[in-house]
Enzyme design. Structure first.
Site, short mmCIF file in Angstrom:
data_model
loop_
_atom_site.label_atom_id
_atom_site.label_comp_id
_atom_site.label_asym_id
_atom_site.label_seq_id
_atom_site.Cartn_x
_atom_site.Cartn_y
_atom_site.Cartn_z
N ASP A 128 -19.58 0.32 82.10
CA ASP A 128 -19.74 1.59 81.39
C ASP A 128 -19.46 1.38 79.91
O ASP A 128 -20.22 0.72 79.23
CB ASP A 128 -18.85 2.66 82.04
N ASN A 129 -18.35 1.90 79.40
CA ASN A 129 -18.14 1.82 77.95
C ASN A 129 -17.54 0.47 77.53
O ASN A 129 -16.77 -0.13 78.26
CB ASN A 129 -17.21 2.95 77.53
N HIS B 79 -23.26 17.51 75.00
CA HIS B 79 -24.40 17.99 75.79
C HIS B 79 -24.32 19.50 75.96
O HIS B 79 -24.06 19.99 77.05
CB HIS B 79 -24.44 17.31 77.16
N ASN C 286 -25.78 8.74 75.64
CA ASN C 286 -24.56 8.45 76.37
C ASN C 286 -23.45 8.06 75.41
O ASN C 286 -22.41 8.68 75.36
CB ASN C 286 -24.81 7.34 77.39
N ASP C 287 -23.69 7.03 74.62
CA ASP C 287 -22.63 6.54 73.74
C ASP C 287 -23.20 6.21 72.37
O ASP C 287 -24.41 6.01 72.21
CB ASP C 287 -22.00 5.29 74.36
N ILE D 188 -17.80 8.82 72.09
CA ILE D 188 -17.34 9.10 70.73
C ILE D 188 -17.26 7.81 69.94
O ILE D 188 -17.21 6.72 70.49
CB ILE D 188 -15.95 9.80 70.71
N HIS E 258 -18.99 13.57 75.23
CA HIS E 258 -19.28 12.39 76.05
C HIS E 258 -18.79 11.18 75.27
O HIS E 258 -17.60 11.07 75.05
CB HIS E 258 -20.78 12.41 76.35
N ASN F 207 -25.67 2.22 78.67
CA ASN F 207 -24.47 3.04 78.67
C ASN F 207 -23.65 2.76 77.41
O ASN F 207 -24.09 3.09 76.31
CB ASN F 207 -23.72 2.79 79.99
N GLU G 263 -13.68 10.52 79.34
CA GLU G 263 -14.87 9.64 79.37
C GLU G 263 -14.84 8.59 78.27
O GLU G 263 -15.21 7.45 78.48
CB GLU G 263 -16.14 10.48 79.28
N ASP G 264 -14.39 8.95 77.11
CA ASP G 264 -14.40 7.94 76.05
C ASP G 264 -13.15 8.08 75.22
O ASP G 264 -12.56 9.17 75.11
CB ASP G 264 -15.64 8.10 75.17
C1 LIG Z 1 -16.35 3.19 73.81
O1 LIG Z 1 -17.41 2.83 72.98
C2 LIG Z 1 -17.25 3.07 71.61
C3 LIG Z 1 -18.50 2.68 70.95
O2 LIG Z 1 -19.33 3.76 70.94
C4 LIG Z 1 -16.06 2.32 71.09
O3 LIG Z 1 -15.94 2.48 69.72
C5 LIG Z 1 -14.88 2.83 71.81
O4 LIG Z 1 -13.76 2.11 71.40
C6 LIG Z 1 -15.07 2.66 73.28
N1 LIG Z 1 -14.01 3.29 73.96
C7 LIG Z 1 -13.18 2.57 74.62
C8 LIG Z 1 -11.79 2.69 74.20
O5 LIG Z 1 -13.53 1.80 75.47
CA LIG Z 2 -17.92 5.36 72.51
CA LIG Z 3 -20.44 5.96 78.98
#
Ligand SMILES: *[C@@H]1O[C@H](CO)[C@@H](O)[C@H](O)[C@H]1NC(C)=O
Ligand SMILES: [Ca+2]
Ligand SMILES: [Ca+2]
Ligand SMILES: *[C@@H]1O[C@H](CO)[C@@H](O)[C@H](O)[C@H]1NC(C)=O
Ligand SMILES: *[C@@H]1O[C@H](CO)[C@@H](O)[C@H](O)[C@H]1NC(C)=O
Length: 355
Positions: free
Chosen positions: A269-270, A134, A168-169, A117, A115, A224, A53-54
């Site tokens: 999303d992220n 969670h 979530n993040d 990170i 979830h 998100n 997920e992350d």
């Molecule tokens: C996802 O989001 C985080 C911020 O919370 C960021 O630091 C992280 O690099 C992101 N992950 C990726 C690789 O997309």
């Molecule tokens: Ca993250």
């Molecule tokens: Ca997310």
């Protein structure tokens, strides 16, 4: 309680309107088909089958990956396995993943459900890893210290707060200081379903520090991913069901002022930020229905966007990678390191490609 009443009444009212269904499908981007965009020399990451997920890459090329998320309404391939944090060294020719052992006496591994990170590197080069978890579907932020020699994560503390009900993040701005998104207002699975179905847009973002916790932005239709520019002056929030990325100016007192928003034809999303160029890399779900109503015969696809020059009048958006689900299902995140792209997914594999 007042919001619960409003929700019940709204639910009854809106359920009568057929139009609502069509707006729900639009928010889910249910009609979107994928046009594949390939990258050369992609390799699946060995050892990741049930989600990533992350992920976050440190300046030295070490990547942390969270895997094994169990999230209500989302497919889980390995429901009985607790989540893990994996480490991958992107400097290696053919990198593999290693599970980081978690140490510290007060941590319950069996309910670990990681979830989003984020990492924070201190002046003395101590690396802190903050992990949204969670346990029993509640929300916590678990704070770890990364011990590189031993390849372990030392658990330091569990952070919980009433303004962090459904995280979530997160993006860390200090060892115990972060911005976080709550993807819903409600915690209860039934109520969150209605919240999402009705599009109430009660999701919000919070600033957390040990002595101050405050809502900094609200009214999101599923907030998100959240991240920060390399100079620390701007905060980015992905609003999944509205298909938007919001840019905020961050002030010295941690408040956020909206600056602009970008629209997309995909569920964002992220957000990952390239520490060198400041470009945003976004893992997206082209079609939300396929993520929430999983069908192996017609799986969700994956899409990675790159946004360059986001602060200018004309940001440049490129679809860097897109797949119909044959290779990669339900991408959530994408990060670059030295000309390579690492893509993570909600419940599927991870892919590592040359750009
Ligand atoms: C996802 O989001 C985080 C911020 O919370 C960021 O630091 C992280 O690099 C992101 N992950 C990726 C690789 O997309
Ligand atoms: Ca993250
Ligand atoms: Ca997310
Ligand atoms: C925070 O800083 C901004 C910009 O300097 C200012 O406009 C705002 O009033 C401050 N807010 C609080 C709550 O102090
Ligand atoms: C996805 O694309 C591949 C090749 O481009 C094709 O063979 C496959 O049938 C497609 N799958 C779906 C589910 O559309």
């Amino acid at each position: 309680m007042a919001k619960l009443m409003v929700l019940t009444l709204l639910g009854l009212g809106l359920a009568l309107f057929r139009d609502h269904r069509s707006s729900y499908l639009t928010r889910m981007n249910a009609f979107r088909e994928i046009k594949p965009v390939e990258l050369p020399n992609c390799k699946l990451v060995k050892g990741i089958e049930s989600g990533s997920e992350d992920l976050e890459v440190l300046h030295n090329g070490l990547a942390f990956i969270s895997t094994g998320l169990k999230y209500p309404g989302i497919k889980v391939f390995e429901p009985d396995k607790p989540g893990k944090i994996l480490l991958m060294d992107l400097n290696e020719e053919d990198p593999t993943v290693l599970e980081l052992r978690i140490t510290g006496s007060n941590f319950d591994l069996s309910s670990f459900n990681p979830h989003g990170i984020s990492t924070f590197t201190d002046e003395d080069n101590t690396v802190y890893l903050l992990v949204v978890s969670h346990p029993d579907l509640k929300s916590t932020v678990e704070l770890f210290k990364f011990q590189e020699e031993e390849k372990t994560l030392l658990h330091l503390k569990t952070i919980k707060h009433k303004l962090l009900p459904k995280i979530n993040d997160i993006v860390a701005v200090g060892p115990e200081h972060f911005y976080a998104t709550n993807d819903h207002y409600f915690v209860d699975t039934y109520l969150t379903f209605w919240e999402m179905y009705l599009g109430l847009a009660w999701s919000y973002a919070v600033y957390y520090s040990p002595n101050e916790v405050q809502v900094m932005a609200s009214g999101f239709d599923f907030a998100n991913g959240i991240n920060i520019s390399p100079d620390g002056k701007y905060v980015y929030i992905a609003e999944s069901m509205a298909h938007k990325i919001h840019v905020y100016e961050k002030h010295a007192n941690w408040t956020l002022t909206p600056l602009k928003s970008l629209d997309f034809d995909t569920i964002v999303d992220n957000i990952s930020v390239d520490p060198v160029t400041g470009d945003l890399w976004i893992g997206c779900h082209p079609n939300g229905m396929k993520v929430f109503f999983y069908d192996p015969e017609n799986p969700p696809g994956s899409e990675v966007l790159r946004i360059q020059n986001i602060l200018t009048e004309e940001p440049k958006v490129t679809v860097v990678y897109a797949d119909n689900g044959t290779v990669l299902q339900a991408s959530t995140t994408a990060s670059v390191y030295k000309g390579k792209l690492l893509i993570g997914t909600v419940f599927h594999r991870a892919l590592y490609c040359e750009l």
